[in-house]
Design an enzyme around this catalytic site. Structure first.
Site, mmCIF file in Angstrom:
data_model
loop_
_atom_site.group_PDB
_atom_site.id
_atom_site.type_symbol
_atom_site.label_atom_id
_atom_site.label_comp_id
_atom_site.label_asym_id
_atom_site.label_seq_id
_atom_site.Cartn_x
_atom_site.Cartn_y
_atom_site.Cartn_z
ATOM 1 C CE LYS A 126 -1.765 2.810 2.849
ATOM 2 N NZ LYS A 126 -1.814 4.052 1.995
ATOM 3 N N GLY A 144 6.855 5.200 8.769
ATOM 4 C CA GLY A 144 6.009 6.377 8.930
ATOM 5 C C GLY A 144 6.151 6.963 10.317
ATOM 6 C CB SER A 145 3.991 9.287 12.181
ATOM 7 O OG SER A 145 2.770 8.572 12.332
ATOM 8 C CB THR A 146 6.418 7.691 16.685
ATOM 9 O OG1 THR A 146 7.752 7.938 16.217
ATOM 10 C CG2 THR A 146 6.473 6.859 17.956
ATOM 11 C CB VAL A 165 0.807 5.760 11.914
ATOM 12 C CG1 VAL A 165 0.234 4.624 11.070
ATOM 13 C CG2 VAL A 165 0.013 7.036 11.677
ATOM 14 N N GLY A 166 2.801 4.083 13.909
ATOM 15 C CA GLY A 166 3.522 2.849 14.219
ATOM 16 C C GLY A 166 2.925 2.124 15.415
ATOM 17 C CD GLU A 219 13.092 3.714 8.046
ATOM 18 O OE1 GLU A 219 13.897 4.653 7.883
ATOM 19 O OE2 GLU A 219 12.660 3.016 7.108
ATOM 20 C CB CYS A 268 12.826 9.415 9.372
ATOM 21 S SG CYS A 268 14.000 8.277 8.622
ATOM 22 C CD GLU A 278 9.896 12.847 12.279
ATOM 23 O OE1 GLU A 278 10.797 12.409 11.562
ATOM 24 O OE2 GLU A 278 8.959 12.140 12.707
#
Length: 435
Positions: free
Chosen positions: A196, A249-251, A253-254, A272, A306, A403
């Site tokens: 995706k 992606g972002s922390t 969403v992680g 990551e 990042c 960030e």
């Protein structure tokens, strides 16, 4: 700001001669381009001007189910995981050859989707994709287990096998690079997958699906479902028949991805996530080199990296001279249309990210930071932001802690006593037995 060609509104002039025809806008499932089950589409926007580039199929849970079913069939019964690694490697090498044959078109797709420099795409991103594929093509027939010496009359060995169906969720800042950093090793191992791409940057991923088919990758091995994270992405992370999910992606969403993986089938997870990287510059640094690197660390890829060097700490002995040199270089940094070969910084990826960065700049002003340079949008069309440097910032300022993912630097001064540091190091080494 450096001179650049602009239109009557002061916006960077657009260079449209490199814009390619958009050939692929549908989902790629089981070797075919298909409409989404619900027939929905969404707009992909050119960040150079804010205009619609194309309408792309919007995949949802039903489409993910079809893609996972195709990937599962290809893994459980198809030839990909069963063919010799050498044969997989040859197909992957052919895939790499096709990428190199289409460098200009692929680089242009990432430029009109993500605002990435066309010259950088041609010189780095797209060739790196081919190199990455060839590297893992060479590894495909070198995946070995180990024979173990046993304490009893038994035969012990380890066997490395492909995980199965893998879900890859790709970020928008490096759509080509991250596609292959995830897809290439999974292909080499014999996995099948559902990819995706980010909703902001779907076009190159669909083109790569086309090239994979052309290279001889069997149907169902690579499936591409374009759509949104909250629907298509969520369906992948929670799917009971996906064995592993890889996300960059972002922390924030992680955490959601990891939770979904845990509450579904406890699938393996590779993450990551974000960062807030510091750069430390000491008194003995060469100032020209240090200012070049510090500036590049925050404006490379418009700061949408990042590991962007968004916090720059300079030792007090050289701080004032460093600040002057950095100011001069930042003011002269060429921002404009990413197809312009003289430009070094294109537009932010989309309106949402553009407005987010500008809001952080306003945060910095409200918290008392001094705006050394930049801080404004460039022109009235497109999502261009000037390289921005704040001084007089404090460690608890929002712009220092969060960030930002844009060309915004916090420049700070520090003092450092070599004697105190060395004595502390000796104390610590004695505490750890001299290590």
């Amino acid at each position: 700001m450096a001179e650049y060609q602009s239109d009557v509104n002061g916006s960077p002039k657009t260079y449209d001669e490199h814009v390619p025809e958009i050939k692929f806008t549908k989902l790629f499932i089981n070797g075919e381009f298909v409409d989404s089950v619900k027939g929905r589409t969404f707009e992909t926007i050119d960040p150079r001007n804010g205009e619609v580039t194309a309408r792309v199929a919007e995949g949802d849970k039903e489409d993910v189910d079809l893609a996972v079913k195709a990937a599962r069939q290809a893994f459980d019964h198809g030839p990909w995981p069963r063919m010799p690694g050498y044969q997989r490697g040859r197909i992957m090498s052919k895939f790499a050859d096709l990428i190199e044959e289409n460098i200009d078109e692929l680089a242009a797709l990432d430029t009109i989707d993500a605002g990435k420099l066309f010259s950088m795409g041609k010189a780095v991103d797209i060739p790196h994709a081919a190199t990455c594929l060839r590297y893992y093509a060479g590894a495909a027939d070198k995946i070995h287990g180990k024979v173990l010496k046993m304490s009893r009359e038994l035969h012990g060995y380890t066997l490395l096998e492909p995980v199965g169906v893998v879900g890859h969720i790709i970020p928008w800042n490096f759509p080509t690079t991250m596609f292959f950093m995830k897809v290439a090793p999974a292909m080499a191992a014999g996995c099948t997958m559902v990819v995706k791409p980010a909703e902001q940057t779907p076009l190159s991923a669909l083109f790569y699906a086309h090239l994979a088919k052309k290279a001889g990758v069997p149907d169902g091995v690579i499936n591409v479902v374009t759509g949104f994270g909250s629907t298509a992405g969520a369906a992948i992370t929670s799917h009971m028949d996906v064995d592993m999910v890889c996300f960059t992606g972002s922390t924030e969403v992680g955490r959601i991805v990891m939770q979904a993986a845990a509450t579904s089938n406890l699938k393996q997870v590779s993450l990551e996530l974000g960062g807030k990287s510091p750069v430390m510059i000491f008194d003995d640094a060469d100032l020209d080199t240090a200012t070049d690197l510090a500036l590049m660390g925050i404006v490379h890829n418009k700061g949408e990296v990042c590991v962007a060097g968004s916090r720059v700490y300079v030792q007090e002995g050289i701080y004032e001279e460093f600040e002057k040199k950095l100011f001069t270089k930042a003011k002269a940094w060429p921002v404009g249309d990413p197809f312009d070969p003289k430009v070094q910084q294109g537009p932010q990826v989309d309106k949402k990210q553009f407005e987010k960065i500008l809001s952080y700049i306003e945060h910095g002003k409200r918290e008392g930071a001094i705006l050394l340079t930049g801080g404004e949008r460039l022109g009235t069309k497109g999502y261009y932001i000037q390289p921005t440097i704040f001084t007089n910032v404090k460690e608890d300022n929002v712009i220092v802690k969060d960030e930002i993912f844009g060309p915004v630097m916090s420049l700070m001064k520090f003092n450092w006593n070599r004697e105190n540091y060395c004595s502390t190091s000796v104390l610590h080494s004695s505490f750890y037995g001299g290590l």
